[in-house]
Design an enzyme around this catalytic site. Structure first.
Site, mmCIF file in Angstrom:
data_model
loop_
_atom_site.group_PDB
_atom_site.id
_atom_site.type_symbol
_atom_site.label_atom_id
_atom_site.label_comp_id
_atom_site.label_asym_id
_atom_site.label_seq_id
_atom_site.Cartn_x
_atom_site.Cartn_y
_atom_site.Cartn_z
ATOM 1 C CE LYS A 13 18.486 -96.923 50.773
ATOM 2 N NZ LYS A 13 18.567 -98.111 49.971
HETATM 3 C C1 LIG Z 1 17.871 -99.380 49.392
HETATM 4 C C2 LIG Z 1 18.207 -100.765 49.766
HETATM 5 C C3 LIG Z 1 18.572 -101.733 48.812
HETATM 6 C C4 LIG Z 1 18.403 -101.553 47.327
HETATM 7 O O1 LIG Z 1 18.982 -100.457 46.779
HETATM 8 P P1 LIG Z 1 18.351 -99.777 45.446
HETATM 9 O O2 LIG Z 1 19.465 -98.889 44.990
HETATM 10 O O3 LIG Z 1 17.143 -99.021 45.893
HETATM 11 O O4 LIG Z 1 18.041 -100.840 44.482
HETATM 12 C C5 LIG Z 1 19.002 -102.972 49.266
HETATM 13 N N1 LIG Z 1 19.049 -103.264 50.576
HETATM 14 C C6 LIG Z 1 18.689 -102.377 51.517
HETATM 15 C C7 LIG Z 1 18.789 -102.755 52.951
HETATM 16 C C8 LIG Z 1 18.233 -101.106 51.142
HETATM 17 O O5 LIG Z 1 17.824 -100.241 52.079
#
Ligand SMILES: *Cc1c(COP(=O)(O)O)cnc(C)c1O
Length: 401
Positions: A191
């Protein structure tokens, strides 16, 4: 023929994403390790305050992942047996999985074919008397039309929870995502800002914030003095059974270090995205997404193209293989949730009902776009795409080789 391609091939593998970690970031993590306090403590409080300040939300609550927060938040919002949750199938499976684990039902809505965003109209059409929560996704870092979606939720009396996993730094009509209702950011390594693993819920709803804080750490009572200091108060008592999903300080400090660089990260991502769009304009069949028409700042979290075999002559897996052979990594964000094994077997009613989602699920491909990429890296991605298309066509047509 082969040496023509190897002459321009990248010497090293370029992943589709790599976090920006400086020596100072590493030193800051080491400082936490040396401090004697490595689990939830002052760094988590600092991160929560920074995210609240940046988004304008009254409350920010950090936890061990975005998925953990989705769990705690949907539980706190009262999602249980028989409740419907409306959202796209074009998302990471963590959200639909949590809905199922809580005994709820996913009601999937189709996305726009070229932005992969859900619309207010599609959401409204999916709402029934059993709908509890609506979860739009700010896909790839582009905001959904939040005003229109919020208006639908208010009119129909359902709770709005934004999946802002891709949207830290995204703005909608001049305002930062996360400044109202409830929004969940992810700080996973791919992210825009990372804490290694982690997530943050922002909300203006203090009752929701208190419940999520409590559920995050064994259900222990936390008063105003304890906020962000859970685990430090030996007198705290269990108010309800809770989980163990707090974020350690050694993770939080990484995001604390990264957040001040977020705007620079996004500018660099945007420059790479602009270059790709200019170049792809003359490459038939490799089609980027459209940007939304409402005023926004795109966080450029993912650069997604669609591989249209009818136009370019090869399918997605051949495209991805070709790039990989040229040392360029790719990803798929996402294989639609309803097309995955368990959902096909247990929720088969959705197959065929989400045409734009399915069309894209078979064709989307994420190409490298991250702040530490050089101009040469971006150039090498375009070169690899062109070579892959040319060489595959030559092979398919029997070729001149
Ligand atoms: C990465 C992601 C999540 C979950 O986040 P984590 O921190 O990996 O648990 C939820 N929704 C979307 C669209 C994502 O890309």
């Amino acid at each position: 023929m082969l040496c023509v391609y190897s002459a321009v091939m990248r010497p090293s593998f370029l992943p589709f994403c790599r976090p920006s970690i400086t020596e100072e970031d590493i030193a800051a993590v080491a400082d936490v390790l040396r401090s004697g306090w490595i689990t939830t403590g002052p760094k988590v409080s600092e991160l929560e305050q920074m995210i609240a300040a940046r988004t304008g939300a009254r409350e920010a609550i950090a936890a061990s992942s975005g998925t953990a927060l989705m769990h705690l938040t949907l539980l706190a919002m009262g999602v249980g047996a028989g409740d419907e949750v409306v959202g796209p199938s074009m998302t990471w499976v963590s959200t639909p999985n949590i809905v199922e684990l809580l005994g709820g039902r996913n009601v999937f809505v189709d996305v726009d074919r070229d932005t992969l965003l859900v619309s207010a109209a599609a959401i409204e059409a999916a709402i029934t008397p059993r709908t509890k929560v609506v979860i739009p996704v700010h896909y790839a870092g582009a905001p959904v039309d939040l005003d229109a979606i919020r208006a639908v939720c208010q009119r129909r009396g359902v709770t709005l929870l934004e999946d802002a996993a891709h949207a830290i730094g995204t703005q909608y009509k001049g305002r930062e995502i996360g400044g109202s209702d409830a929004a969940i950011f992810s700080l996973h390594p791919i992210k825009n800002v990372t804490s290694g693993e982690g997530g943050v819920l922002t909300t203006n709803d203090s009752a929701l914030a208190d419940r999520v804080r409590r559920l995050r750490f064994h259900g222990l009572a936390v008063d105003a003095h304890d906020r962000g200091q859970q685990g430090r108060s030996p007198q705290a008592e269990v108010q309800e059974p809770g989980f163990k999903q707090n974020m350690p300080d050694m993770n939080a400090v990484l995001a604390v270090r990264q957040l001040p660089r977020l705007d620079a990260f996004i500018e660099r991502r945007a420059a790479i995205a602009r270059f790709y769009r200019e170049q792809l304009a003359s490459i038939a069949g490799i089609v980027p997404l459209d940007d939304p028409t409402w005023p926004h700042r795109h966080a450029r979290h993912l650069f997604v193209v669609r591989v249209d075999e009818r136009v370019c002559g090869l399918d997605r897996s051949a495209f991805m293989d070709g790039l990989k052979r040229r040392n360029v990594g790719t990803g798929i964000h996402f294989l639609a949730a309803h097309t995955q094994r368990w959902y096909r077997d247990n929720r088969s009613e959705w197959m065929g009902r989400l045409p734009n989602t399915e069309w894209n699920s078979q064709r989307i491909c994420t190409i490298p776009c991250f702040p530490d990429m050089s101009d040469d890296d971006a150039f090498s991605v375009i070169a690899a795409i062109k070579e892959t298309l040319v060489q595959t066509r030559a092979t398919v047509s029997g070729g001149t080789r």
